[in-house]
Design an enzyme around this catalytic site. Structure first.
Site, PDB file in Angstrom:
ATOM      1  N   LYS A 275      -8.963 -15.068 -10.520  1.00 54.00           N
ATOM      2  CA  LYS A 275     -10.206 -15.140  -9.760  1.00 54.00           C
ATOM      3  C   LYS A 275     -11.011 -13.835  -9.808  1.00 54.00           C
ATOM      4  CE  LYS A 275      -8.600 -13.905  -5.141  1.00 54.00           C
ATOM      5  NZ  LYS A 275      -8.518 -14.260  -3.748  1.00 54.00           N
TER       6      LYS A 275
ATOM      7  N   LYS B  66       0.836  -1.209   0.000  1.00 58.68           N
ATOM      8  CA  LYS B  66       0.000   0.000   0.000  1.00 58.68           C
ATOM      9  C   LYS B  66       0.866   1.251   0.000  1.00 58.68           C
ATOM     10  CE  LYS B  66      -4.389  -1.660   0.801  1.00 58.68           C
ATOM     11  NZ  LYS B  66      -4.564  -2.700   1.822  1.00 58.68           N
TER      12      LYS B  66
ATOM     13  N   LYS C 296     -13.014  -7.355  -7.792  1.00 59.40           N
ATOM     14  CA  LYS C 296     -13.490  -6.020  -8.134  1.00 59.40           C
ATOM     15  C   LYS C 296     -12.430  -5.175  -8.835  1.00 59.40           C
ATOM     16  CE  LYS C 296     -15.300  -2.850  -5.173  1.00 59.40           C
ATOM     17  NZ  LYS C 296     -16.470  -2.039  -5.321  1.00 59.40           N
TER      18      LYS C 296
END
Ligand code: TRP
Length: 334
Positions: free
Chosen positions: A196, A113, A199
């Site tokens: 997979k 992040k 979003k």
């Protein structure tokens, strides 16, 4: 009878999709009858990215409505909103005093992040694993249903719990373990022909539980497929295998066998396969979508559920925090 305690947090990031449903929600629905389950919407955690307050409020309500629509039963388990429990924030503060910068900086999710958002490396991001430890330890959970990507965070929850026990010489916190129904992990691929369902690959690659029939059909018809096989019994490409995997989730055995046979003898028509998959997927999603529509507008009902959840969760949390306060010396003398 004392059932084992399960805790899991749900990020309030918009709509749930089929991957969330098959991978997590279905397990929660089963667990709620077998364990003492605490499921919460992790709105404190979502503050690391500074959401707009209106969106945050809306997303929390929507996620709550979608979980209830899927079959999470507020009578069978405890479902609550994280920020309704000040005890979590307090335990987070206490644990933070024994969480070290070095160990936090080595956490993979933090490093990733920090790299992707170099302008927003805030203290909340660094101490995300401490907050997650507080979520789990506040109910003295033994089992935490999470995916592989959360295992390092769970390891840290054990570290922080053990450290607190050792420093204050008390066995307050048990060691939480990752937990899922063993090897029953289902594969839910996205519609982009790759990995997979996620979003982050774009809204057109996921089937949301809140998609209407027309949207479901459109998305499936646009799913990546392949050219027809030219040699009998060849191995399907990833994109084709993905379509078969999705069929396994929502279509009946006869339909699946039919398309597998036509693939094997090279007579398969992907347009027909997708049409069939689109119909079966729409049939699967539509009753869930209908429930979501019923519930998400019902503020009174959602409010009652959230209030009841907060009361039950605080009952458990306040006992833990009272002991933790005693342990560190916040003992009342008046
Ligand atoms: N970090 C988890 C995720 O990203 C969400 C979460 C927050 C969680 N607190 C938790 C999961 C406690 C399990 C237990 O998905």
């Amino acid at each position: 009878m004392n059932k084992e305690i399960v805790v899991s947090g749900i990020r309030p990031t918009g709509n749930l999709h089929l991957g969330n449903y098959m991978g997590a929600v279905k397990n929660f629905i089963k667990m709620q009858h077998e364990y003492n389950c605490y499921f919460f919407i992790a709105d404190f955690h979502s503050l690391t990215t500074h959401p707009n307050p209106k969106d945050l409020h809306q997303n929390v309500k929507q996620v709550l409505a979608e979980y209830i629509a899927c079959g999470i039963d507020p009578e069978a388990c405890t479902i609550y909103i994280q920020s309704d429990l000040p005890e979590i924030a307090e335990l987070y503060l206490l644990l933070n005093m024994h969480a070290y910068k070095g160990e936090l900086e080595r956490v993979t999710s933090f490093k990733e992040k920090a790299k992707s958002h170099p302008n927003n490396i805030n203290a909340g991001l660094l101490t995300y694993p401490v907050l997650m430890a507080a979520d789990i330890l506040i109910h003295k959970a033994l089992k935490v249903p999470v995916g592989k990507d959360q295992e390092q965070h769970l390891e840290m929850a054990r570290t922080f719990g053990n450290r607190f026990n050792r420093i204050y010489n008390n066995e307050l916190f048990p060691e939480p373990q990752a937990f899922n129904y063993g090897n029953q992990l289902v594969k839910v691929p996205g519609l982009q022909g790759g990995g997979k369902m996620s979003k982050s690959d774009g809204d057109n690659t996921v089937i949301n539980l809140n998609d209407d029939d027309a949207t479901v059909r459109k998305k499936i018809m646009k799913a990546v497929s392949d050219v027809s096989p030219t040699e009998p019994n060849s191995t399907p490409s990833q994109a084709v295998q993905n379509l078969f995997d999705l069929m396994t989730l929502v279509s009946n055995q006869e339909v699946i066998s039919y398309y597998k046979t036509t693939f094997a003898d090279c007579s398969i028509r992907y347009g027909d396969l997708k049409k069939q998959l689109a119909e079966d997927m729409a049939l699967f999603i539509s009753p869930i979508k209908q429930k979501i529509d019923e519930i998400s507008g019902n503020d009174e009902m959602l409010g009652k559920i959230a209030k009841m959840g907060a009361e039950k969760a605080r009952d458990s949390a306040s006992k833990t925090i009272a002991t933790a306060r005693e342990m560190i010396g916040f003992t009342k003398f008046y």
